[in-house]
Scaffold this motif. Structure first.
Motif, PDB file in Angstrom:
ATOM      1  N   SER A 197       0.832  -1.200   0.000  1.00 35.98           N
ATOM      2  CA  SER A 197       0.000   0.000   0.000  1.00 35.98           C
ATOM      3  C   SER A 197       0.866   1.248   0.000  1.00 35.98           C
ATOM      4  O   SER A 197       1.989   1.240   0.500  1.00 35.98           O
ATOM      5  CB  SER A 197      -0.903   0.003   1.241  1.00 35.98           C
ATOM      6  OG  SER A 197      -1.579   1.236   1.364  1.00 35.98           O
ATOM      7  N   ASP A 198       0.303   2.339  -0.546  1.00 33.47           N
ATOM      8  CA  ASP A 198       1.051   3.595  -0.499  1.00 33.47           C
ATOM      9  C   ASP A 198       0.539   4.502   0.614  1.00 33.47           C
ATOM     10  O   ASP A 198       0.889   5.671   0.667  1.00 33.47           O
ATOM     11  CB  ASP A 198       1.006   4.313  -1.858  1.00 33.47           C
ATOM     12  CG  ASP A 198      -0.391   4.796  -2.221  1.00 33.47           C
ATOM     13  OD1 ASP A 198      -1.353   4.417  -1.535  1.00 33.47           O
ATOM     14  OD2 ASP A 198      -0.529   5.561  -3.194  1.00 33.47           O
ATOM     15  N   VAL A 199      -0.321   3.967   1.501  1.00 27.20           N
ATOM     16  CA  VAL A 199      -0.787   4.772   2.640  1.00 27.20           C
ATOM     17  C   VAL A 199      -0.501   4.031   3.942  1.00 27.20           C
ATOM     18  O   VAL A 199      -0.476   2.808   3.979  1.00 27.20           O
ATOM     19  CB  VAL A 199      -2.297   5.113   2.556  1.00 27.20           C
ATOM     20  CG1 VAL A 199      -2.612   5.797   1.244  1.00 27.20           C
ATOM     21  CG2 VAL A 199      -3.175   3.894   2.735  1.00 27.20           C
ATOM     22  N   ASP A 200      -0.276   4.800   5.016  1.00 28.52           N
ATOM     23  CA  ASP A 200       0.067   4.170   6.295  1.00 28.52           C
ATOM     24  C   ASP A 200      -0.911   4.564   7.407  1.00 28.52           C
ATOM     25  O   ASP A 200      -0.565   4.580   8.576  1.00 28.52           O
ATOM     26  CB  ASP A 200       1.508   4.521   6.701  1.00 28.52           C
ATOM     27  CG  ASP A 200       1.731   6.027   6.782  1.00 28.52           C
ATOM     28  OD1 ASP A 200       0.756   6.799   6.625  1.00 28.52           O
ATOM     29  OD2 ASP A 200       2.888   6.428   7.009  1.00 28.52           O
ATOM     30  N   ASN A 201      -2.162   4.858   7.019  1.00 37.47           N
ATOM     31  CA  ASN A 201      -3.164   5.269   8.005  1.00 37.47           C
ATOM     32  C   ASN A 201      -3.569   4.121   8.915  1.00 37.47           C
ATOM     33  O   ASN A 201      -3.604   2.964   8.486  1.00 37.47           O
ATOM     34  CB  ASN A 201      -4.425   5.773   7.301  1.00 37.47           C
ATOM     35  CG  ASN A 201      -4.133   6.873   6.303  1.00 37.47           C
ATOM     36  OD1 ASN A 201      -3.548   6.623   5.271  1.00 37.47           O
ATOM     37  ND2 ASN A 201      -4.522   8.087   6.622  1.00 37.47           N
ATOM     38  N   PRO A 202      -3.928   4.431  10.183  1.00 33.29           N
ATOM     39  CA  PRO A 202      -4.522   3.409  11.053  1.00 33.29           C
ATOM     40  C   PRO A 202      -5.976   3.164  10.634  1.00 33.29           C
ATOM     41  O   PRO A 202      -6.481   3.798   9.699  1.00 33.29           O
ATOM     42  CB  PRO A 202      -4.443   4.059  12.437  1.00 33.29           C
ATOM     43  CG  PRO A 202      -4.533   5.531  12.161  1.00 33.29           C
ATOM     44  CD  PRO A 202      -3.839   5.740  10.839  1.00 33.29           C
ATOM     45  N   ALA A 224      -6.306  -5.112  18.540  1.00 32.61           N
ATOM     46  CA  ALA A 224      -6.175  -3.674  18.821  1.00 32.61           C
ATOM     47  C   ALA A 224      -4.853  -3.143  18.270  1.00 32.61           C
ATOM     48  O   ALA A 224      -4.795  -2.029  17.732  1.00 32.61           O
ATOM     49  CB  ALA A 224      -6.264  -3.423  20.319  1.00 32.61           C
ATOM     50  N   GLU A 225      -3.799  -3.937  18.393  1.00 34.97           N
ATOM     51  CA  GLU A 225      -2.489  -3.521  17.857  1.00 34.97           C
ATOM     52  C   GLU A 225      -2.552  -3.319  16.345  1.00 34.97           C
ATOM     53  O   GLU A 225      -2.062  -2.330  15.807  1.00 34.97           O
ATOM     54  CB  GLU A 225      -1.419  -4.585  18.169  1.00 34.97           C
ATOM     55  CG  GLU A 225      -0.988  -4.633  19.629  1.00 34.97           C
ATOM     56  CD  GLU A 225      -0.237  -5.926  19.944  1.00 34.97           C
ATOM     57  OE1 GLU A 225       0.371  -6.501  19.004  1.00 34.97           O
ATOM     58  OE2 GLU A 225      -0.273  -6.361  21.105  1.00 34.97           O
ATOM     59  N   TYR A 226      -3.197  -4.269  15.662  1.00 34.65           N
ATOM     60  CA  TYR A 226      -3.311  -4.168  14.207  1.00 34.65           C
ATOM     61  C   TYR A 226      -4.125  -2.939  13.805  1.00 34.65           C
ATOM     62  O   TYR A 226      -3.810  -2.278  12.821  1.00 34.65           O
ATOM     63  CB  TYR A 226      -3.966  -5.421  13.617  1.00 34.65           C
ATOM     64  CG  TYR A 226      -3.131  -6.666  13.705  1.00 34.65           C
ATOM     65  CD1 TYR A 226      -1.744  -6.618  13.698  1.00 34.65           C
ATOM     66  CD2 TYR A 226      -3.735  -7.924  13.784  1.00 34.65           C
ATOM     67  CE1 TYR A 226      -0.977  -7.775  13.778  1.00 34.65           C
ATOM     68  CE2 TYR A 226      -2.986  -9.093  13.858  1.00 34.65           C
ATOM     69  CZ  TYR A 226      -1.604  -9.011  13.860  1.00 34.65           C
ATOM     70  OH  TYR A 226      -0.857 -10.159  13.943  1.00 34.65           O
ATOM     71  N   ALA A 227      -5.173  -2.634  14.565  1.00 36.44           N
ATOM     72  CA  ALA A 227      -6.037  -1.490  14.224  1.00 36.44           C
ATOM     73  C   ALA A 227      -5.250  -0.181  14.249  1.00 36.44           C
ATOM     74  O   ALA A 227      -5.534   0.745  13.489  1.00 36.44           O
ATOM     75  CB  ALA A 227      -7.221  -1.418  15.170  1.00 36.44           C
ATOM     76  N   ALA A 228      -4.248  -0.113  15.124  1.00 38.78           N
ATOM     77  CA  ALA A 228      -3.427   1.107  15.243  1.00 38.78           C
ATOM     78  C   ALA A 228      -2.201   1.074  14.343  1.00 38.78           C
ATOM     79  O   ALA A 228      -1.462   2.055  14.258  1.00 38.78           O
ATOM     80  CB  ALA A 228      -2.988   1.275  16.702  1.00 38.78           C
ATOM     81  N   SER A 229      -1.991  -0.045  13.646  1.00 40.63           N
ATOM     82  CA  SER A 229      -0.761  -0.219  12.852  1.00 40.63           C
ATOM     83  C   SER A 229      -0.812   0.547  11.539  1.00 40.63           C
ATOM     84  O   SER A 229      -1.885   0.722  10.950  1.00 40.63           O
ATOM     85  CB  SER A 229      -0.554  -1.704  12.518  1.00 40.63           C
ATOM     86  OG  SER A 229      -0.319  -2.438  13.686  1.00 40.63           O
ATOM     87  N   PRO A 230       0.366   0.985  11.034  1.00 40.70           N
ATOM     88  CA  PRO A 230       0.414   1.616   9.716  1.00 40.70           C
ATOM     89  C   PRO A 230      -0.135   0.669   8.657  1.00 40.70           C
ATOM     90  O   PRO A 230       0.199  -0.520   8.650  1.00 40.70           O
ATOM     91  CB  PRO A 230       1.905   1.866   9.490  1.00 40.70           C
ATOM     92  CG  PRO A 230       2.532   1.831  10.845  1.00 40.70           C
ATOM     93  CD  PRO A 230       1.695   0.885  11.653  1.00 40.70           C
ATOM     94  N   GLY A 231      -0.981   1.196   7.792  1.00 38.48           N
ATOM     95  CA  GLY A 231      -1.544   0.383   6.718  1.00 38.48           C
ATOM     96  C   GLY A 231      -2.874  -0.243   7.038  1.00 38.48           C
ATOM     97  O   GLY A 231      -3.567  -0.728   6.141  1.00 38.48           O
ATOM     98  N   ALA A 232      -3.281  -0.260   8.328  1.00 36.64           N
ATOM     99  CA  ALA A 232      -4.569  -0.861   8.692  1.00 36.64           C
ATOM    100  C   ALA A 232      -5.720  -0.142   8.000  1.00 36.64           C
ATOM    101  O   ALA A 232      -6.717  -0.757   7.613  1.00 36.64           O
ATOM    102  CB  ALA A 232      -4.769  -0.830  10.204  1.00 36.64           C
ATOM    103  N   GLY A 233      -5.578   1.169   7.825  1.00 39.95           N
ATOM    104  CA  GLY A 233      -6.650   1.946   7.218  1.00 39.95           C
ATOM    105  C   GLY A 233      -6.625   1.972   5.707  1.00 39.95           C
ATOM    106  O   GLY A 233      -7.469   2.614   5.078  1.00 39.95           O
TER     107      GLY A 233
END
Length: 376
Positions: free
Chosen positions: A191-196, A241-250
């Motif tokens: 992915s080119d985005v790192d949003n949660p 919860a960790e994954y939800a806050a991780s870069p790329g989750a969003g």
């Protein structure tokens, strides 16, 4: 005297595919240097066009009938070479799969993307590069997971409605039925985005409006995805919860979160694709690199294809120029990115509508100008 040119450009969205960009640039260069040695390696950063780039690099195109974002059947493609597959979520669940002018921010589902992943497993893939971007969806990857065997139920024990909106009714999640083959596959989230997943920088807030979400829809989706992550925490533990806050989750409406739950490793899309496409050996053979995309702007510098190509070329001490439809970066920003000079269609045709309509011929003229400046 430059002997060999490598064209590693992304698509000009809405005008030219990455393959067409390479063809037009080649034609323009050869107007000035007829016997020029040109190698074309169309690139993509994980978003739409990723499968096409892989096919242009020698992967086999495979097609499969799957559910589109609204549940109707569509034909989606993935790319396969040996036991490596390139899957592009936009093929099944992208905005281009919606009827013109129709958005479905609360109900669009990634179920079809899960079906494409399953088809890649059926084809024998042991490594899957999962390119995400250009989605019509904001369902946190719940649809994808459901297609791979997960169950998401409401308080009455019925499956929740498709789309991010339906997750508000989620009472229990069961991932025990996930396709067992996933455990032995290397899954790369490109992915080119790192949003949660949620919050002010999360998928609904940042990308929801592009998919037709009103401010009320954004609030509904953000709450529904936060609830979805909470329910998953009860199922799979703290890592949810960790994954939800991780870069790329969003990424791609939260499908990145679903991929992380499957054990995916997140990598910047352009880095992954350059590896998969065989960019390093092509770069070694080149004296000049031409990259580009439709709009060279601030977003380009944050993980888009031209920035990735330029960074790799600079590390190899190769000169880079860029082509684009529109240029919105000053020379110093281009220089910091490793791009010596950028050539825009609007340099030759100030009317943007004409640039879009006649992108091919104008790009050829632009490439001829590059040849005059760099290859004579």
């Amino acid at each position: 005297m430059t002997q060999r040119v490598l064209i590693a450009a992304d698509k000009f969205k809405g005008s030219l595919t990455a393959v067409q960009v390479a063809e037009r640039v080649t034609a323009g260069l050869r107007r000035i240097v007829p016997d020029l040695d040109v190698e074309a390696l169309p690139v993509a950063d994980g978003g739409d066009g990723t499968v096409d780039a892989a096919v242009a690099a020698g992967f086999e195109r495979r097609e499969v009938r799957v559910a589109g974002p609204l549940g109707d059947e569509v034909t989606a493609a993935f790319a396969l070479r040996g036991d490596t597959a390139v899957v592009e979520m936009a093929e099944a669940s992208g905005l281009q799969r919606l009827p013109a002018g129709v958005f479905a921010p609360l109900t669009a589902s990634t179920y079809g993307s899960g079906e494409v992943l399953r088809a890649a497993l059926d084809a024998g893939a042991r490594t899957i590069v999962f390119g995400v971007g250009g989605s019509a969806t904001t369902d946190g990857g719940a649809g994808m997971l459901a297609a791979l065997g997960a169950r998401f139920l409401d308080a009455a024990g019925e499956p929740v409605a498709p789309g991010g909106g339906g997750l508000a009714e989620l009472a229990s999640a069961d991932l025990s039925g996930l396709d067992p083959r996933l455990a032995s596959v290397e899954l790369v989230l490109a992915s080119d985005v790192d949003n949660p997943l949620t919050g002010p920088k999360g998928a609904p807030a940042v990308y929801g409006p592009q998919k037709g979400a009103s401010p009320e829809d954004v609030a509904t989706l953000d709450a529904a995805l936060a609830h979805y992550a909470k329910v998953l925490e009860r199922t799979v533990g703290a890592r949810a919860a960790e994954y939800a806050a991780s870069p790329g989750a969003g990424a791609a409406g939260g499908i990145g979160y679903g991929a992380l739950l499957l054990g995916a490793r997140f990598r910047p899309g352009i880095e992954v694709m350059l590896d998969v496409l065989g960019f390093a050996p092509a770069l070694e053979r080149a004296d000049l690199v031409i990259t580009g995309e439709g709009s060279l702007d601030e977003q380009t510098l944050h993980g888009k294809a031209p920035a990735g190509v330029a960074a790799a070329a600079r590390a190899a001490d190769k000169e880079v120029v860029a082509v684009c439809g529109r240029l919105a970066l000053p020379p110093e920003a281009l220089g910091r990115a490793g791009i010596r000079r950028a050539y825009a269609l609007t340099d030759l045709e100030p009317d943007v509508a004409k640039c879009i309509a006649d992108a091919g011929p104008i790009l050829e003229r632009l490439a001829a100008r590059i040849a005059e400046n760099f290859l004579r």
